[in-house]
Structures are given as C-alpha cells and as structure tokens.
Design a protein around this motif. Sequence first.
Motif: not given
Length: 322
Positions: A78-103
């Motif tokens: 529900a939080g992601s649906e209510a705040n699209f930009d925040l959901g993208l940052k936390v759920n997608l962008e943070a994960t992408k950054i972490l995966l690249e750092t792990i690599r």
Amino acid sequence: MKILITGAGGFIGQFLARKLLEDPSHTLVLTDVIECPIPKGSANPKNATVVKADLLADQSVITSDLNAIYMFHGIMSAGSEANFDLGLKVNLEATKILLETIRQRCPGIRVIFSSSQAVYGRPFPDTITEDVFPTPEGSYGAQKLMCEILINDMTRKGYIDGLSLRFPTISVRPGKPTAAASSFISGIIREPLEGKECVVPVKDRSFPSWVCSPKTLINNLVHALTLPRDCLPSHKRTVNAPGLLATVQDMMDALAKVGGEDKLKYIKEVDDEDLGKILYSWAWKFDNKLALGLGYKPDTSFEQAVRDYVEFMDEQKALAQV
C-alpha cells in the motif's frame, strides 16, 4: 559465514537474525535506515553488528569478506502504491545500487532476495506455478519483478549467486500494523488477542489469502543458504515460497479456537474500495512443487501459525521481565 541482512529492523530481519545467531559460526551485520536492535533472546548476540545506513547513499556495509546477503529492505504494497517515487527509490533503485556494489566488492556470493506473490496479476489460471507469466497490477509487484529480472541476469553473468523467494502473505506478524494492504491478515489475530480492534477491509469472509507463518518462512530462508548454485538454471532463480490457503473465516475460526470466542468482538468488517483493488488483484492458489522439490517446507495449518505466534509473544514477555 559472515552474513548481511538489509532491512534488518523489520520483523522478518529480526526473526532471521535470531535464528542465524543460534549457530556460533555465523557473524551478522544488521543494517536499516533506522536504529535496529539485536533480537532479544539471541544465543550469540556478540556475533552481530548493527549499522544504521541509508542504502541509497551509503553502501559501506558491502564488504569483501561477506559470504551471503539477505535483502529485506523495502516499502510495502500500500505504501508503494500511495507513493510511487518512494517505492521506486527504495524497492528498485536501492536494490540495483546494492547489486552493483556486490558485483564490484564481493562477486559471486549468495544473494537471497525477498520478492512477493504480488508479481502476479489477473486473470489468474486455476493454479499459479513459476511458469505463469507475472503481470503485476500494483507498483509493489512491478518493482519486485524488476528486481527479480536483474538478479536473474546478474546470476547468469556470474556476478552474484542469486535466489529470489516470492513470499506469501506472512501471518501472524508481531508488532504494529504496517503499510501493507495485507496488514489485516496478521491484525485479525494480533489485535484481538491484545483486546484491540482490527478493521478487516473486505466483508466477504470467503476472501482467500495465500499465507505462511514467520516460523516456516525463516526456516525456508535459512535453507536457501544451503542450496547449491546449480539448483536452478542460472537465468531462472525465482521460487514461489510454500504457503497455504486461509480465508477470513478460517482466520476467525483459528482466533476463536486459540484465543477464545470473545476475541471475535474486536473484528470490524468493512468494504475498503482502495485496499480491495489491491487485495483482489492477488493470486491465492499456488503449486509449490518446485519449492518442495528444493527442500523448502510448508506450514501444517493456520491454527498452528496462531499458536506459534502466541508462544513467541509469551516468550518475549518473559524476556522483558528478565
């Protein structure tokens, strides 16, 4: 093993940390954007380190000596649906950054990602399997699916050893209600047992949910550490975690049986149009043949999940008095 848990302040991170700390050979790094504790009652609390960090800006918790990472950070449905930009940052962008750092810093390590059954959208077949093409109807499911695809590709390339586990709705969750649309599925048990009202956002007591207890989920997450790299094709690293079907009526029956008929008076049933759109977009019948073949285990009943919750809360109350 040295293991990092992101989103470690959440209840799943806390439950998992406590379970992993039963093994004295494990050392843990627990990170969250908020201060998170080392779980009460941990067998080896000195083996855990807590780091407060915003993963979008600070990836210092990714170190070359890590052996495995559990990714639990995120904004709920529900939080992601209510705040699209925040959901993208936390759920997608943070994960992408972490995966690249792990690599870059610790390539090839086991990464266990918390995904969700919300990746599926209507129309549903009679039974969902991993072969059903995911078409999420909400931002949360869409963001989880994008992360799954990235993990698949990075595993195929050999950058990580990724596994995505699509969680059912987890119940019974301790703590306060969350921003998840499914929050009532724990609240329908948790709040009445504490003498508090729970609002159920659907009046249809036959409304079905695919659920899993915290205890079973944690055991399956620990099991994921042990799976060999070749347990799945390198480009298909996603598994639907085992669950069981429970209707609103099933949950009310379990509450009455474990907590007493008098607890039912704390349940208020309404029709919430906004939450209903999310809830009715979720699948509720899954074939877990793949997961069971890999050694993941299912719950025995929703009633047992309620009894496990009561036992856990009694234990926590006892620890608070020590």
